[in-house]
Design a protein around this motif. Sequence first.
Motif, PDB file in Angstrom:
ATOM      1  N   GLY A 110      58.026 -57.840 -17.020  1.00  0.00           N
ATOM      2  CA  GLY A 110      58.738 -57.881 -18.287  1.00  0.00           C
ATOM      3  C   GLY A 110      57.815 -57.633 -19.462  1.00  0.00           C
ATOM      4  O   GLY A 110      56.587 -57.571 -19.320  1.00  0.00           O
ATOM      5  N   TYR A 111      58.413 -57.491 -20.651  1.00  0.00           N
ATOM      6  CA  TYR A 111      57.610 -57.230 -21.850  1.00  0.00           C
ATOM      7  C   TYR A 111      58.284 -57.672 -23.138  1.00  0.00           C
ATOM      8  O   TYR A 111      57.628 -57.809 -24.162  1.00  0.00           O
ATOM      9  CB  TYR A 111      57.282 -55.739 -21.943  1.00  0.00           C
ATOM     10  N   ARG A 112      59.584 -57.953 -23.112  1.00  0.00           N
ATOM     11  CA  ARG A 112      60.300 -58.258 -24.346  1.00  0.00           C
ATOM     12  C   ARG A 112      60.195 -59.732 -24.696  1.00  0.00           C
ATOM     13  O   ARG A 112      60.635 -60.607 -23.942  1.00  0.00           O
ATOM     14  CB  ARG A 112      61.776 -57.872 -24.236  1.00  0.00           C
ATOM     15  N   VAL A 113      59.668 -60.009 -25.867  1.00  0.00           N
ATOM     16  CA  VAL A 113      59.487 -61.387 -26.329  1.00  0.00           C
ATOM     17  C   VAL A 113      60.814 -62.149 -26.376  1.00  0.00           C
ATOM     18  O   VAL A 113      60.895 -63.294 -25.900  1.00  0.00           O
ATOM     19  CB  VAL A 113      58.783 -61.399 -27.700  1.00  0.00           C
ATOM     20  N   PRO A 114      61.909 -61.584 -26.938  1.00  0.00           N
ATOM     21  CA  PRO A 114      63.155 -62.353 -27.003  1.00  0.00           C
ATOM     22  C   PRO A 114      63.691 -62.757 -25.634  1.00  0.00           C
ATOM     23  O   PRO A 114      64.345 -63.799 -25.513  1.00  0.00           O
ATOM     24  CB  PRO A 114      64.121 -61.387 -27.712  1.00  0.00           C
ATOM     25  N   GLU A 115      63.442 -61.968 -24.609  1.00  0.00           N
ATOM     26  CA  GLU A 115      63.920 -62.332 -23.278  1.00  0.00           C
ATOM     27  C   GLU A 115      63.195 -63.570 -22.751  1.00  0.00           C
ATOM     28  O   GLU A 115      63.808 -64.446 -22.143  1.00  0.00           O
ATOM     29  CB  GLU A 115      63.746 -61.145 -22.327  1.00  0.00           C
ATOM     30  N   PHE A 116      61.892 -63.641 -22.983  1.00  0.00           N
ATOM     31  CA  PHE A 116      61.135 -64.807 -22.550  1.00  0.00           C
ATOM     32  C   PHE A 116      61.533 -66.041 -23.359  1.00  0.00           C
ATOM     33  O   PHE A 116      61.590 -67.153 -22.813  1.00  0.00           O
ATOM     34  CB  PHE A 116      59.638 -64.526 -22.637  1.00  0.00           C
ATOM     35  N   GLU A 117      61.831 -65.854 -24.627  1.00  0.00           N
ATOM     36  CA  GLU A 117      62.292 -66.969 -25.442  1.00  0.00           C
ATOM     37  C   GLU A 117      63.655 -67.467 -24.946  1.00  0.00           C
ATOM     38  O   GLU A 117      63.908 -68.681 -24.897  1.00  0.00           O
ATOM     39  CB  GLU A 117      62.384 -66.548 -26.905  1.00  0.00           C
ATOM     40  N   LEU A 118      64.538 -66.549 -24.582  1.00  0.00           N
ATOM     41  CA  LEU A 118      65.861 -66.907 -24.098  1.00  0.00           C
ATOM     42  C   LEU A 118      65.786 -67.786 -22.851  1.00  0.00           C
ATOM     43  O   LEU A 118      66.563 -68.735 -22.687  1.00  0.00           O
ATOM     44  CB  LEU A 118      66.667 -65.639 -23.794  1.00  0.00           C
ATOM     45  N   PHE A 119      64.820 -67.492 -21.971  1.00  0.00           N
ATOM     46  CA  PHE A 119      64.691 -68.225 -20.712  1.00  0.00           C
ATOM     47  C   PHE A 119      63.604 -69.291 -20.765  1.00  0.00           C
ATOM     48  O   PHE A 119      63.252 -69.871 -19.737  1.00  0.00           O
ATOM     49  CB  PHE A 119      64.413 -67.246 -19.560  1.00  0.00           C
ATOM     50  N   ASP A 120      63.066 -69.537 -21.956  1.00  0.00           N
ATOM     51  CA  ASP A 120      62.028 -70.547 -22.136  1.00  0.00           C
ATOM     52  C   ASP A 120      60.857 -70.298 -21.179  1.00  0.00           C
ATOM     53  O   ASP A 120      60.352 -71.201 -20.511  1.00  0.00           O
ATOM     54  CB  ASP A 120      62.591 -71.957 -21.920  1.00  0.00           C
ATOM     55  N   ALA A 121      60.419 -69.044 -21.119  1.00  0.00           N
ATOM     56  CA  ALA A 121      59.314 -68.644 -20.252  1.00  0.00           C
ATOM     57  C   ALA A 121      58.150 -68.163 -21.115  1.00  0.00           C
ATOM     58  O   ALA A 121      58.325 -67.776 -22.276  1.00  0.00           O
ATOM     59  CB  ALA A 121      59.759 -67.538 -19.293  1.00  0.00           C
ATOM     60  N   ASP A 122      56.961 -68.173 -20.541  1.00  0.00           N
ATOM     61  CA  ASP A 122      55.733 -67.846 -21.263  1.00  0.00           C
ATOM     62  C   ASP A 122      55.405 -66.362 -21.092  1.00  0.00           C
ATOM     63  O   ASP A 122      54.976 -65.933 -20.022  1.00  0.00           O
ATOM     64  CB  ASP A 122      54.583 -68.705 -20.734  1.00  0.00           C
ATOM     65  N   VAL A 123      55.608 -65.586 -22.157  1.00  0.00           N
ATOM     66  CA  VAL A 123      55.360 -64.145 -22.073  1.00  0.00           C
ATOM     67  C   VAL A 123      53.882 -63.838 -21.885  1.00  0.00           C
ATOM     68  O   VAL A 123      53.514 -62.823 -21.281  1.00  0.00           O
ATOM     69  CB  VAL A 123      55.919 -63.431 -23.328  1.00  0.00           C
ATOM     70  N   THR A 124      53.000 -64.703 -22.374  1.00  0.00           N
ATOM     71  CA  THR A 124      51.565 -64.438 -22.266  1.00  0.00           C
ATOM     72  C   THR A 124      51.057 -64.622 -20.834  1.00  0.00           C
ATOM     73  O   THR A 124      49.983 -64.128 -20.489  1.00  0.00           O
ATOM     74  CB  THR A 124      50.763 -65.358 -23.200  1.00  0.00           C
ATOM     75  N   ALA A 125      51.820 -65.332 -19.999  1.00  0.00           N
ATOM     76  CA  ALA A 125      51.387 -65.587 -18.620  1.00  0.00           C
ATOM     77  C   ALA A 125      52.177 -64.762 -17.609  1.00  0.00           C
ATOM     78  O   ALA A 125      52.138 -65.045 -16.411  1.00  0.00           O
ATOM     79  CB  ALA A 125      51.539 -67.074 -18.296  1.00  0.00           C
ATOM     80  N   ARG A 126      52.883 -63.729 -18.079  1.00  0.00           N
ATOM     81  CA  ARG A 126      53.838 -63.048 -17.207  1.00  0.00           C
ATOM     82  C   ARG A 126      53.189 -62.376 -16.001  1.00  0.00           C
ATOM     83  O   ARG A 126      53.752 -62.405 -14.899  1.00  0.00           O
ATOM     84  CB  ARG A 126      54.664 -62.043 -18.011  1.00  0.00           C
ATOM     85  N   TYR A 127      52.019 -61.763 -16.161  1.00  0.00           N
ATOM     86  CA  TYR A 127      51.388 -61.099 -15.015  1.00  0.00           C
ATOM     87  C   TYR A 127      50.868 -62.123 -14.017  1.00  0.00           C
ATOM     88  O   TYR A 127      51.037 -61.963 -12.792  1.00  0.00           O
ATOM     89  CB  TYR A 127      50.254 -60.191 -15.493  1.00  0.00           C
ATOM     90  N   ARG A 128      50.250 -63.162 -14.507  1.00  0.00           N
ATOM     91  CA  ARG A 128      49.758 -64.226 -13.630  1.00  0.00           C
ATOM     92  C   ARG A 128      50.926 -64.891 -12.888  1.00  0.00           C
ATOM     93  O   ARG A 128      50.841 -65.195 -11.692  1.00  0.00           O
ATOM     94  CB  ARG A 128      48.986 -65.252 -14.456  1.00  0.00           C
ATOM     95  N   THR A 129      52.020 -65.082 -13.614  1.00  0.00           N
ATOM     96  CA  THR A 129      53.202 -65.693 -13.001  1.00  0.00           C
ATOM     97  C   THR A 129      53.758 -64.818 -11.891  1.00  0.00           C
ATOM     98  O   THR A 129      54.067 -65.299 -10.790  1.00  0.00           O
ATOM     99  CB  THR A 129      54.284 -65.933 -14.066  1.00  0.00           C
ATOM    100  N   LEU A 130      53.896 -63.518 -12.163  1.00  0.00           N
ATOM    101  CA  LEU A 130      54.452 -62.616 -11.157  1.00  0.00           C
ATOM    102  C   LEU A 130      53.558 -62.535  -9.925  1.00  0.00           C
ATOM    103  O   LEU A 130      54.047 -62.553  -8.790  1.00  0.00           O
ATOM    104  CB  LEU A 130      54.667 -61.221 -11.746  1.00  0.00           C
ATOM    105  N   ASP A 131      52.252 -62.456 -10.114  1.00  0.00           N
ATOM    106  CA  ASP A 131      51.340 -62.446  -8.960  1.00  0.00           C
ATOM    107  C   ASP A 131      51.578 -63.655  -8.069  1.00  0.00           C
ATOM    108  O   ASP A 131      51.653 -63.544  -6.840  1.00  0.00           O
ATOM    109  CB  ASP A 131      49.878 -62.452  -9.439  1.00  0.00           C
ATOM    110  N   ALA A 132      51.700 -64.826  -8.697  1.00  0.00           N
ATOM    111  CA  ALA A 132      51.914 -66.055  -7.923  1.00  0.00           C
ATOM    112  C   ALA A 132      53.282 -66.037  -7.248  1.00  0.00           C
ATOM    113  O   ALA A 132      53.439 -66.529  -6.111  1.00  0.00           O
ATOM    114  CB  ALA A 132      51.780 -67.267  -8.831  1.00  0.00           C
ATOM    115  N   GLN A 133      54.282 -65.482  -7.924  1.00  0.00           N
ATOM    116  CA  GLN A 133      55.623 -65.461  -7.357  1.00  0.00           C
ATOM    117  C   GLN A 133      55.686 -64.614  -6.087  1.00  0.00           C
ATOM    118  O   GLN A 133      56.406 -64.951  -5.147  1.00  0.00           O
ATOM    119  CB  GLN A 133      56.626 -64.932  -8.386  1.00  0.00           C
TER     120      GLN A 133
END
Length: 331
Positions: A110-133
């Motif tokens: 992902g890349y859109r800030v409003p989408e991460f805000e909508l789901f209360d997710a951390d946009v700055t950690a998105r790559y690290r999060t996906l790797d772990a997922q």
Amino acid sequence: MKIGLWFDLRNPPKWRQDPARLYGFTLEMCEEAERLGADSVWFSEHHGFEDGYLPQPLTFAAAAAARTSRVRLGTGILVAPLRKTAQLAEEAAVVDIISGGRLDLGLGAGYRVPEFELFDADVTARYRTLDAQVGELRRLWDKGGVTPAPVQQRLPIWLGYQGPKGARRAGRMGEALLTPSAESWPHYRDGLVEGGHDPAASARMAGGFEAYVTDDPEGDWPVVAPYIAYQVDSYRRYMVEGTGQPPPRPVDPDKLRRREPRGPLSSYLYGTPEDVAAEIRKRTAGAPVETVWFWASVAGMPEEMTARHVRTICTRLRPLLADHEPGGEAS
């Protein structure tokens, strides 16, 4: 090379349709694509778009699974960091079961800030999060962490990582790379080797092209151009939303059509089936790209245009690429 159709269910205000009819018609097009020989159908994801962009691709894939019997069903892409991994594992398993083992799970950061805000997710950690997922999904499916398990013994995960670093990251994890660009292949191959994976056995690439295929390019251009302009402009506008950057100026579709690709949204592939097939061969030459897919509808086109585009892709373009082997050179 295999061919797929890409659906995002956009419904722009300027060309607004009844949403129920749009969803029903899109399912009809999935059935038609299968009947005409398409190898796969793919569903994309975004949230908060003015045009109602499809927000839940696995939900729609389940509906398409019930209406088809052969065509593979892909998410291209699903924004994984917006979801809890266990829920994603269960939803993917259910779609795989409903479809009899036809799911290709394409994931992106992902890349859109409003989408991460909508789901209360951390946009700055998105790559690290996906790797772990990715690792967690494999564990949950393989070790019985969620039940029931997918039908496929190793459900395909395709990572929508862009650029050299992203390609290398996907390779290190031993997963498939969701980009059709031959430029990514050396980096992906290096990552596979670094991760202890044999490229000859593990390398798989696929991806979508921003393209429109027609037997009458000049005659269709005045009709198609406004839809292409809307599609590209809306992506560019939403990319900067929430970042503080000013919205980009509107694109000139004529320039997009003539320009060589220089990155995302920098050009648009438009032409006859022969022209598009030749360009696809050139852009994927030498890389293990096994599947490419194309928008069925560009930014909410009328039904008759969408149906004609699906027919052109399946009956005119697909045969021109049928003999192009993954890793083959341009002819």
